[in-house]
Design an enzyme around this catalytic site. Structure first.
Site, PDB file in Angstrom:
ATOM      1  N   SER A  35       0.816  -1.220   0.000  1.00 22.85           N
ATOM      2  CA  SER A  35       0.000   0.000   0.000  1.00 22.85           C
ATOM      3  C   SER A  35       0.848   1.269   0.000  1.00 22.85           C
ATOM      4  O   SER A  35       0.460   2.283  -0.598  1.00 22.85           O
ATOM      5  CB  SER A  35      -0.940  -0.013   1.210  1.00 22.85           C
ATOM      6  OG  SER A  35      -0.195  -0.159   2.406  1.00 22.85           O
ATOM      7  N   THR A  36       2.019   1.254   0.653  1.00 21.87           N
ATOM      8  CA  THR A  36       2.878   2.445   0.650  1.00 21.87           C
ATOM      9  C   THR A  36       3.508   2.624  -0.732  1.00 21.87           C
ATOM     10  O   THR A  36       3.615   3.743  -1.242  1.00 21.87           O
ATOM     11  CB  THR A  36       3.964   2.335   1.744  1.00 21.87           C
ATOM     12  OG1 THR A  36       3.389   1.752   2.917  1.00 21.87           O
ATOM     13  CG2 THR A  36       4.542   3.690   2.078  1.00 21.87           C
ATOM     14  N   GLY A  90       8.248  -0.585   0.249  1.00 28.89           N
ATOM     15  CA  GLY A  90       7.788  -0.558   1.635  1.00 28.89           C
ATOM     16  C   GLY A  90       8.489  -1.641   2.443  1.00 28.89           C
ATOM     17  O   GLY A  90       9.381  -2.330   1.948  1.00 28.89           O
ATOM     18  N   ASP A  92       7.712  -4.362   6.160  1.00 28.74           N
ATOM     19  CA  ASP A  92       6.825  -4.756   7.262  1.00 28.74           C
ATOM     20  C   ASP A  92       7.436  -4.392   8.611  1.00 28.74           C
ATOM     21  O   ASP A  92       6.722  -4.121   9.566  1.00 28.74           O
ATOM     22  CB  ASP A  92       6.540  -6.258   7.183  1.00 28.74           C
ATOM     23  CG  ASP A  92       5.821  -6.591   5.891  1.00 28.74           C
ATOM     24  OD1 ASP A  92       4.758  -5.996   5.656  1.00 28.74           O
ATOM     25  OD2 ASP A  92       6.343  -7.391   5.100  1.00 28.74           O
ATOM     26  N   GLY A 104       5.141  -9.231   3.458  1.00 22.09           N
ATOM     27  CA  GLY A 104       3.753  -9.232   3.917  1.00 22.09           C
ATOM     28  C   GLY A 104       2.773  -9.306   2.765  1.00 22.09           C
ATOM     29  O   GLY A 104       1.682  -9.875   2.877  1.00 22.09           O
ATOM     30  N   GLY A 105       3.166  -8.746   1.636  1.00 20.31           N
ATOM     31  CA  GLY A 105       2.315  -8.795   0.443  1.00 20.31           C
ATOM     32  C   GLY A 105       2.645  -9.979  -0.454  1.00 20.31           C
ATOM     33  O   GLY A 105       2.074 -10.123  -1.539  1.00 20.31           O
ATOM     34  N   GLU A 111      11.026  -8.744  -4.862  1.00 22.94           N
ATOM     35  CA  GLU A 111      11.499  -7.534  -4.169  1.00 22.94           C
ATOM     36  C   GLU A 111      12.983  -7.639  -3.834  1.00 22.94           C
ATOM     37  O   GLU A 111      13.729  -6.665  -3.981  1.00 22.94           O
ATOM     38  CB  GLU A 111      10.688  -7.322  -2.882  1.00 22.94           C
ATOM     39  CG  GLU A 111       9.261  -6.868  -3.148  1.00 22.94           C
ATOM     40  CD  GLU A 111       8.395  -6.828  -1.909  1.00 22.94           C
ATOM     41  OE1 GLU A 111       7.395  -6.097  -1.922  1.00 22.94           O
ATOM     42  OE2 GLU A 111       8.693  -7.526  -0.924  1.00 22.94           O
TER      43      GLU A 111
HETATM   44  C1  5RP Z   1       5.221  -6.897   0.040  1.00 21.44           C
HETATM   45  C2  5RP Z   1       6.034  -6.121   1.005  1.00 21.44           C
HETATM   46  C3  5RP Z   1       5.530  -4.759   1.346  1.00 21.44           C
HETATM   47  O1  5RP Z   1       6.486  -3.818   1.021  1.00 21.44           O
HETATM   48  C4  5RP Z   1       5.248  -4.725   2.824  1.00 21.44           C
HETATM   49  O2  5RP Z   1       4.321  -5.757   3.118  1.00 21.44           O
HETATM   50  C5  5RP Z   1       4.713  -3.367   3.273  1.00 21.44           C
HETATM   51  O3  5RP Z   1       3.435  -3.183   2.745  1.00 21.44           O
HETATM   52  P1  5RP Z   1       2.552  -1.932   3.148  1.00 21.44           P
HETATM   53  O4  5RP Z   1       3.195  -0.739   2.564  1.00 21.44           O
HETATM   54  O5  5RP Z   1       1.194  -2.240   2.531  1.00 21.44           O
HETATM   55  O6  5RP Z   1       2.472  -1.888   4.647  1.00 21.44           O
HETATM   56  O7  5RP Z   1       7.057  -6.522   1.476  1.00 21.44           O
HETATM   57  O8  5RP Z   1       5.734  -8.177  -0.153  1.00 21.44           O
END
Ligand code: 5RP
Length: 262
Positions: A35-36, A90, A92, A104-105, A111
């Protein structure tokens, strides 16, 4: 700043808005996931459009690629570009040494590949992601579907010999089915609560057959930008050892919702 944003979205937005100042004309830029990162892609697309910049981008997930293309960004495969000037993503969790937990995503593999192929990595996050020690957020580990239960058992056995506070391992699900990554793999979430030695853990995890990659990003991130809901940001530069505070200058009418396909 769009006034209807929640405090958390304002924090993410200002971090993203400040991060795009690191982008210069002609750069090859890795685009993170989450989301960020969505805010960052929107801010970047707006800047590229308004300033007529020539930027090449590489996405860390199919979701980010779709968003970036819909906003008119020049999107390439990593193999075409090979090396990047900058990746903005972003996290976690991140600690004072700018070691990260990501995934987290579910995009940790791409990444990590993209961030490692970049001269510089800038992490953007709201303050809740900043921790003294990693581990409160479950550590994602990407595993191949073949024999995943055996891989899980091997991880659980390995965890009995490392200094962590929790040891439960769960298969990430998407409804009743296993969550499947862009690379067709599964994710195991390790609830460790506190990771005493991230480098050791990362090394041991990646030696287990079936493990593709883990969500610890160690010595990869250069700068962290922490956004606050009052419109200020904190910039932490691991190389300079500096911590700076700024107010993000927002042009009235920042128009981030234009052309966004939800
Ligand atoms: C996805 C990630 C994201 O960068 C991480 O989960 C942060 O996400 P958000 O900005 O929604 O908190 O590592 O795999």
């Amino acid at each position: 700043m769009p006034s209807e944003l929640s405090p958390i979205d304002k924090a993410k937005y200002v971090a993203a808005r400040r991060a795009i100042d690191y982008v210069e004309d002609g750069m090859r830029v890795g685009l993170g996931t989450g989301s960020t990162a969505v805010w960052m892609v929107r801010c970047l697309a707006e800047m590229v459009r308004e300033e007529g910049m020539m930027i090449t981008t590489v996405a860390t997930s199919s979701a980010t690629a779709e968003l970036a293309r819909s906003l008119g960004l020049d999107m390439r495969d990593l193999d075409e570009v090979r090396w990047l000037d900058l990746t903005i993503d972003g996290a976690d969790e991140f600690d004072p040494g700018l070691n990260l937990v990501k995934g987290g995503g579910g995009a940790l593999l791409r990444e990590k590949i993209v961030a490692t192929a970049s001269d510089q990595m800038v992490v953007i996050a709201d303050r809740s992601k900043y921790v003294d020690r990693l581990g409160a957020y479950p550590l994602p580990v990407e595993v191949v579907p073949f024999g995943w239960q055996t891989t899980k058992a091997l991880i659980e056995e390995m965890l009995t010999n490392v200094e962590v506070m929790g040891r439960s391992v769960d298969l990430r699900r998407d409804g009743p089915e296993p969550f499947v990554t862009d690379e067709g793999n599964y994710i195991l979430d390790l609830r460790l609560r506190r990771i005493s030695n991230p480098a050791q853990l990362s090394l041991i995890l990646n030696q287990i057959p079936g493990v593709v990659e883990n969500g610890l990003f160690l010595d990869i991130c250069d700068v962290a930008i922490i956004g606050n809901s009052d419109g200020t940001v904190e910039l932490r530069d691991i190389h300079d050892g500096t911590i700076e505070h700024e107010r993000v200058d927002l042009i009235d009418g920042d128009n981030l919702f234009v052309d966004v396909v939800d």
